[in-house]
Motif scaffolding. Sequence first.
Motif, PDB file in Angstrom:
ATOM      1  N   HIS A   1      -4.192 -16.314  -2.100  1.00  0.00           N
ATOM      2  CA  HIS A   1      -2.896 -15.714  -2.432  1.00  0.00           C
ATOM      3  C   HIS A   1      -2.326 -15.234  -1.104  1.00  0.00           C
ATOM      4  O   HIS A   1      -2.773 -14.237  -0.548  1.00  0.00           O
ATOM      5  CB  HIS A   1      -3.069 -14.557  -3.409  1.00  0.00           C
ATOM      6  CG  HIS A   1      -1.795 -14.035  -3.982  1.00  0.00           C
ATOM      7  ND1 HIS A   1      -0.680 -13.766  -3.219  1.00  0.00           N
ATOM      8  CD2 HIS A   1      -1.455 -13.723  -5.251  1.00  0.00           C
ATOM      9  CE1 HIS A   1       0.287 -13.303  -3.987  1.00  0.00           C
ATOM     10  NE2 HIS A   1      -0.169 -13.278  -5.238  1.00  0.00           N
TER      11      HIS A   1
ATOM     12  N   GLU B   1      -2.743 -22.649  -1.445  1.00  0.00           N
ATOM     13  CA  GLU B   1      -2.173 -21.311  -1.310  1.00  0.00           C
ATOM     14  C   GLU B   1      -1.061 -21.102  -2.320  1.00  0.00           C
ATOM     15  O   GLU B   1      -0.274 -21.994  -2.583  1.00  0.00           O
ATOM     16  CB  GLU B   1      -1.598 -21.089   0.094  1.00  0.00           C
ATOM     17  CG  GLU B   1      -2.623 -20.938   1.167  1.00  0.00           C
ATOM     18  CD  GLU B   1      -2.021 -20.552   2.512  1.00  0.00           C
ATOM     19  OE1 GLU B   1      -0.798 -20.270   2.591  1.00  0.00           O
ATOM     20  OE2 GLU B   1      -2.780 -20.536   3.488  1.00  0.00           O
TER      21      GLU B   1
ATOM     22  N   GLY C   1       0.544 -14.020  -0.468  1.00  0.00           N
ATOM     23  CA  GLY C   1       1.540 -12.957  -0.578  1.00  0.00           C
ATOM     24  C   GLY C   1       0.926 -11.584  -0.413  1.00  0.00           C
ATOM     25  O   GLY C   1      -0.218 -11.427   0.027  1.00  0.00           O
ATOM     26  N   LYS C   2       1.697 -10.577  -0.800  1.00  0.00           N
ATOM     27  CA  LYS C   2       1.269  -9.187  -0.668  1.00  0.00           C
ATOM     28  C   LYS C   2       1.188  -8.451  -2.011  1.00  0.00           C
ATOM     29  O   LYS C   2       0.618  -7.381  -2.082  1.00  0.00           O
ATOM     30  CB  LYS C   2       2.223  -8.440   0.256  1.00  0.00           C
ATOM     31  CG  LYS C   2       2.245  -8.991   1.682  1.00  0.00           C
ATOM     32  CD  LYS C   2       3.092  -8.128   2.577  1.00  0.00           C
ATOM     33  CE  LYS C   2       3.279  -8.651   3.964  1.00  0.00           C
ATOM     34  NZ  LYS C   2       2.169  -9.119   4.691  1.00  0.00           N
ATOM     35  N   MET C   3       1.783  -8.997  -3.055  1.00  0.00           N
ATOM     36  CA  MET C   3       1.853  -8.298  -4.335  1.00  0.00           C
ATOM     37  C   MET C   3       0.509  -8.278  -5.065  1.00  0.00           C
ATOM     38  O   MET C   3      -0.283  -9.208  -4.965  1.00  0.00           O
ATOM     39  CB  MET C   3       2.916  -8.927  -5.227  1.00  0.00           C
ATOM     40  CG  MET C   3       4.315  -8.795  -4.683  1.00  0.00           C
ATOM     41  SD  MET C   3       5.478  -9.597  -5.808  1.00  0.00           S
ATOM     42  CE  MET C   3       6.945  -8.711  -5.423  1.00  0.00           C
TER      43      MET C   3
ATOM     44  N   ASN D   1       2.021 -17.994  -3.270  1.00  0.00           N
ATOM     45  CA  ASN D   1       2.683 -16.882  -2.578  1.00  0.00           C
ATOM     46  C   ASN D   1       3.499 -16.030  -3.537  1.00  0.00           C
ATOM     47  O   ASN D   1       3.552 -16.298  -4.734  1.00  0.00           O
ATOM     48  CB  ASN D   1       3.542 -17.420  -1.429  1.00  0.00           C
ATOM     49  CG  ASN D   1       4.633 -18.362  -1.900  1.00  0.00           C
ATOM     50  OD1 ASN D   1       5.181 -18.230  -2.982  1.00  0.00           O
ATOM     51  ND2 ASN D   1       4.954 -19.335  -1.073  1.00  0.00           N
ATOM     52  N   ASP D   2       4.146 -15.007  -2.994  1.00  0.00           N
ATOM     53  CA  ASP D   2       4.947 -14.095  -3.814  1.00  0.00           C
ATOM     54  C   ASP D   2       6.231 -14.729  -4.331  1.00  0.00           C
ATOM     55  O   ASP D   2       6.904 -14.155  -5.183  1.00  0.00           O
ATOM     56  CB  ASP D   2       5.277 -12.822  -3.018  1.00  0.00           C
ATOM     57  CG  ASP D   2       4.066 -11.918  -2.825  1.00  0.00           C
ATOM     58  OD1 ASP D   2       3.082 -12.057  -3.580  1.00  0.00           O
ATOM     59  OD2 ASP D   2       4.114 -11.067  -1.911  1.00  0.00           O
TER      60      ASP D   2
ATOM     61  N   GLY E   1      -2.309 -10.458  -3.797  1.00  0.00           N
ATOM     62  CA  GLY E   1      -1.978 -10.673  -2.401  1.00  0.00           C
ATOM     63  C   GLY E   1      -3.140 -10.459  -1.448  1.00  0.00           C
ATOM     64  O   GLY E   1      -3.827  -9.450  -1.527  1.00  0.00           O
ATOM     65  N   GLY E   2      -3.374 -11.442  -0.574  1.00  0.00           N
ATOM     66  CA  GLY E   2      -4.425 -11.366   0.423  1.00  0.00           C
ATOM     67  C   GLY E   2      -5.804 -11.734  -0.075  1.00  0.00           C
ATOM     68  O   GLY E   2      -6.744 -11.847   0.709  1.00  0.00           O
ATOM     69  N   GLU E   3      -5.964 -11.956  -1.371  1.00  0.00           N
ATOM     70  CA  GLU E   3      -7.279 -12.276  -1.935  1.00  0.00           C
ATOM     71  C   GLU E   3      -7.486 -13.784  -2.023  1.00  0.00           C
ATOM     72  O   GLU E   3      -6.534 -14.561  -2.016  1.00  0.00           O
ATOM     73  CB  GLU E   3      -7.434 -11.655  -3.320  1.00  0.00           C
ATOM     74  CG  GLU E   3      -7.390 -10.141  -3.323  1.00  0.00           C
ATOM     75  CD  GLU E   3      -7.505  -9.543  -4.713  1.00  0.00           C
ATOM     76  OE1 GLU E   3      -8.099  -8.462  -4.812  1.00  0.00           O
ATOM     77  OE2 GLU E   3      -7.011 -10.146  -5.686  1.00  0.00           O
TER      78      GLU E   3
END
Length: 150
Positions: A56, A29, A58-60, A31-32, A110-112
């Motif tokens: 990923h 993983e 994170g959210k970006m 992250n942002d 993010g999220g993918e």
Amino acid sequence: MKSRIFLALLLIGGASAAHASDTCSVSLEGNDAMKFNATNIDVPKSCTNFTINLKHAGKMAKNIMGHNVVVAKTADMAGIDSDGMKAGLAADYIKAGDTRVIAHSKVVGGGETTSLSIPVARLTAAAAPLSFFCSFPGHATMMKGTVTLK
């Protein structure tokens, strides 16, 4: 008491190494905060292919804080990273035809999630210290780790 100590040691060990969900794959993983959740990936020499599943967490968006995973000889990281910046996002920050790259994934936001499969013979043939890193511009200094054949 012994079981608590064992559990604590197991949890502490999990913070530094990516764990294989089976013997020939691992979940990783990013992250942002520009961090991978592992600093080492163990690859069993008995595997024909080894898969890295990247999430990923994170959210970006990928154009702002995208992540990929690149596997290469440790000595080649800086050159791959430098050439990758010039290649741009459309090329997943990997120079076309770069033979120094053993394997790489696409860039995700993010999220993918994405995956890459590596023939273990290519890792063995490299016969050098190996690393994994993110080639998104500026990320490789923090988002990197070692690949160890076991």
